[in-house]
Structure formats: structure tokens, C-alpha cells
Design an enzyme around this catalytic site. Sequence first.
Site, PDB file in Angstrom:
ATOM      1  N   CYS A 196      -3.402  -3.327  -1.107  1.00  0.00           N
ATOM      2  CA  CYS A 196      -3.671  -4.686  -1.575  1.00  0.00           C
ATOM      3  C   CYS A 196      -2.453  -5.585  -1.339  1.00  0.00           C
ATOM      4  O   CYS A 196      -2.193  -5.983  -0.209  1.00  0.00           O
ATOM      5  CB  CYS A 196      -4.101  -4.666  -3.036  1.00  0.00           C
ATOM      6  SG  CYS A 196      -4.840  -6.220  -3.597  1.00  0.00           S
ATOM      7  N   HIS A 229      -8.323  -1.064  -2.497  1.00  0.00           N
ATOM      8  CA  HIS A 229      -7.720  -0.138  -3.467  1.00  0.00           C
ATOM      9  C   HIS A 229      -8.373   1.237  -3.290  1.00  0.00           C
ATOM     10  O   HIS A 229      -9.211   1.644  -4.098  1.00  0.00           O
ATOM     11  CB  HIS A 229      -7.932  -0.640  -4.897  1.00  0.00           C
ATOM     12  CG  HIS A 229      -7.068  -1.793  -5.272  1.00  0.00           C
ATOM     13  ND1 HIS A 229      -5.789  -1.638  -5.756  1.00  0.00           N
ATOM     14  CD2 HIS A 229      -7.294  -3.128  -5.208  1.00  0.00           C
ATOM     15  CE1 HIS A 229      -5.263  -2.838  -5.994  1.00  0.00           C
ATOM     16  NE2 HIS A 229      -6.156  -3.756  -5.672  1.00  0.00           N
ATOM     17  N   GLU A 285      -7.349   4.063  -3.923  1.00  0.00           N
ATOM     18  CA  GLU A 285      -7.052   5.000  -5.008  1.00  0.00           C
ATOM     19  C   GLU A 285      -8.227   5.162  -5.961  1.00  0.00           C
ATOM     20  O   GLU A 285      -8.371   6.208  -6.609  1.00  0.00           O
ATOM     21  CB  GLU A 285      -5.802   4.552  -5.776  1.00  0.00           C
ATOM     22  CG  GLU A 285      -5.930   3.253  -6.559  1.00  0.00           C
ATOM     23  CD  GLU A 285      -5.551   2.008  -5.778  1.00  0.00           C
ATOM     24  OE1 GLU A 285      -5.216   0.990  -6.411  1.00  0.00           O
ATOM     25  OE2 GLU A 285      -5.590   2.061  -4.528  1.00  0.00           O
TER      26      GLU A 285
END
Length: 553
Positions: A393, A525, A527
Site C-alpha cells: 500500500c 494488502h 497480508e
Amino acid sequence: MVRRTHGNSQEHVTKHIFVTGGVVSSLGKGLTASSLGRLLRSRGIHVLQQKLDPYINVDPGTMNPFQHGEVYVTEDGAETDLDIGHYERFLDVFLSQKANVTTGQIYQEVLRKERAGEYLGQCVQVIPHITNEIKSRMRAQASDDVDVIITEIGGTVGDIESQPFLEAAREVRRDLGPDNCMFVHVSLVPYISAAHELKTKPTQHSVMMLRQLGISPDALVLRSDRPLNQSIKDKISLMCDVDAEGVVNCVDAPSIYDVPKILFEEGLDAYVVRELGLPFHDVDWDEWADLLERVHHPKHEVNIAIVGKYIDLPDAYLSVTEAIKAGGFANWAKVNVKWVAADRCETTEGAAAALDNVDGIVIPGGFGIRGIDGKIGALKFARETKLPALGLCLGLQSMVIEYSRHVLGIEDANSSEFEPDCANPVIATMEEQKDIVAGKGDMGHTMRLGSYPAELEEGSLVAELYGTTHVTERHRHRYEVNVAYKDRLREGGLRISGQSPDGELTEFVELPQDVHPFYVATQAHPEFKSRPTKPHPLFAGLVKAALDHQAAR
């Protein structure tokens, strides 16, 4: 499926498990709920999870990361509590906005209905109007293909903010019947070193307080820093009027991924299955056993730094940390995460000192100008020394700014977030976000949120890592790479390796592998889609590159 019999007919009932906490906060209610959910799922039971947060914010999206920790984004774009991330990682499911409910959402909806006249002139009260709205949210995920909903009630029993949620949970049990609802209470059994004793009184008082609200727990999960003997369990069982089989000890563990095994050995999941009349199947341990083998018996060890601005509260980067660790599991490696304050990397000397003895870095997301020069400094150091780097990001935006300044020679390149009137905004405000940034709209839940597709360039490193050129990732941002600079970036050697399907939004950038072994960033993102049992390819790739870097030292 779970069925309720009415005469000759059978009606499916989605059952409920409510997880509450007592004595102190941060006992691990979320991990307890996640671990129990994992065990039930491994028995073939379809489980969904939910978190009820008593704060008055509508969602955590506008909260300070130092206060709240990470904001976890779901596939459908909800900004939620970090425990939703635990639920998704442990159960390997995608949850929706229904998985996180706040007091702010409840009151917002009740007041909307009151203004619309939906209460037909009634005096709107906490009971029944607020509690009825809470109950509707508790049951929102119930369906014919969901066997159990595990609902974690945030806060600690006794907090004034959580009382309406506990009352609503009590009413759900009354509505569904005791055979279809269960309360699991997580409590602390502290060790008093001066007396050399474990004390049960805090748990007794916590259960007493719960009973005053009309709830008698069916099971107790006793947190402690050392094992509890049977006599302590028996005493708590007697004093709290909970079946002995329902009193389990969850001692501090080396890894959060050990918790399902601990609860299984204590018999919690088997007890829950019996109490709720769920189908009994053996736990399938194959996937989780492989995970624990990788967690506890790694073949390698590597150091990776997170260069961020919120490092004083590691929970602000919880999903990033877990994704890095999962990338290690994929490579049979233990990853030591080094926390580096971005401010330390503003100079070349500072970056060299801060990143000494690490074999990879992650530049995570964030907001605001503080720390940005340090992130840029860390990326410059990584690019010049061929240190593996992954930007997320704001990390992608920092990578583009760094490259523009130090390779393309655009010395005043910047982001319109940090310098609204800059001459060379290589990072610009997204068109649909300009009014919001100008203060003409709400800040909450107005970013580009949720899952979006991207097309990856054939032959790129990211396409190789993903194993496909069509991917979807979750997003949370207001700024993007300025399209006016894309050609200049490409011509200068920075590969735009992934874009939105319309070719407008830059989603991935990287340096060619003959220039740098692993210098990759994404506007997304990733993750949030990593799982301990299914590591995300970008993080697995980073750890592999870090191991290669370590071997080449």
C-alpha cells in the site's frame, strides 16, 4: 447439519457459542474463539465467527492504530477488528461485514429506524429496541449451511459498555433454547509469587458477575502462566457450578498456533460437541500437524525488518507479522521480525545501521507524512544493496517516490497526501476521493475498500510468484500512482507489473530480476489473505529471497 424436530418435520437451527472474558482484558478471547472454531471445523462442522465490539465508533476505520491496532479489511470492504483476521486465518474462511458489529452500528441503525417512524411511536429503549437490533446482527450469518456461529463479545464482564450485548446473548439463548446455545467464559487464574499460589477467587467473582446478568457459563477456559492441577479445576468447577469436563486450562504457549492443540487435549471441543448435540467426527489433524511441525522444527532462520511508524504497538501490523511468519513456514524457516522505526532510516548511515543483519524488509501501509522519509530511505538502501524488499500500500507509493527522486532525477517527486500542491505528484489523490480529502464528505468507510482484481504482466516476478496473471487482493487507500508518470517510470526501469483490468490503476511494481533479486510492491494488502496453512505467495517469495540473500553473504 444440525436439525430441530417439530412433529414429523425437521428445521435446521444454526447454533450459537458466545465467548466472554473476565478479570482482565487481553486474555486471548479471540484466539480461544478462533482455536475452538478451528477444532470444530476440523470435525467437519461448518463454523462462522463474529466479534461484537462495545465501542461507539461505527467501525475502527478512523481510529488511531496506537489505540486500536490493525484495521482488518474483509473481502466485501468492511473495516473491522483485528480479531476478524484471527478468525479468517484459523478457519481459512472469508468472512463478511456481518462478522464485526459495534455499538455505533447498533445505535446508528436504531436511530435511523426511529427517524423513519418504523417503531410506530414507541418510546425507544435499550430493552427491547437496542437488544433486538443486536440479536438480529448476532443471527445475521445463520443459514441452512451454517452449523455454528461463534460470537466473541468484546471487553470484560462488568464493563458498562458490554451489558446490552450480554443481555442480547442471554435472550438469544432463551429464544433458541439451551440445547442450541452455549456460553464459554475465558478467565484468568493468576499466580501470586509471594504466596507461591494460583488464585481462583478472581474467576469466581467474574462468574458471579456474569450470573448477575442472567448468564451461567457452560464452560470455563482458564488462562494461566503455568499448568493448573486437577484440584484447582475441581474447586473452580464446584464454586462456579460448571461441569468438571467444561473446566479447561489454556496455559501460555510458545506459539498461538499451539492453542487448538491445547484446547483439544483439554477436551473443550469434544465437550462442546456433546453439549450442543453436534455430529461427532474425529478431528482431522493433517493440515494443522504439518503447520506445527514447520512452526517448531524449522530448518532455517532469517531476519526480516518491518520498517513502520506504529512499531510501538505491534498489533498495528498484526496481519503483516503473521503473513511474514507464514512465508517462513512455507520455506521451513523461522522468521525473526525486527521492528525498525521508520525515522531511523532517513539517512544512508541511519538505514545501514538500522537494517544491519537483516535479510529482507517490509514497508507496510500507513497514513500521514510522519515517517515517510524513513521509509523512502529504507527502500533506497534496499534497492542499492540488493536487499529483498516488499512494499504494501503506502509501501508501493514510497517505492515509486524513491525511484522517481533517486533514479529518474525528479528531486521534488512526492505524494499529494504529503504535499497537496507539489509540482511532481507521482502519487495522486484518486478522483473519487478528492472531495473526501477536501473535507466535503465523511472520512469513515469512504476509501477504496475490499477485494479488487488485477492483471499481471506475463513474465513478471509477481506473475511467477502467484502462478497466474489474474489475481484479486484487498485494498484500503485513497491515493494511487499518477497515470501521467507511468510511462516515465517504465522508461526509467521500474516495471509496472500489475494493473487494474482497465489499465488505469497501478497495482504492482517491481524491478527486473537481473537488476534486483526481489524488489516488489503492491497497492493492495495481501497480508489479509495469508493463512498459516496457505502462505501468501508474495510473503513466501520474500522469505525465499531473504534466505538466498543470507546464503550469499
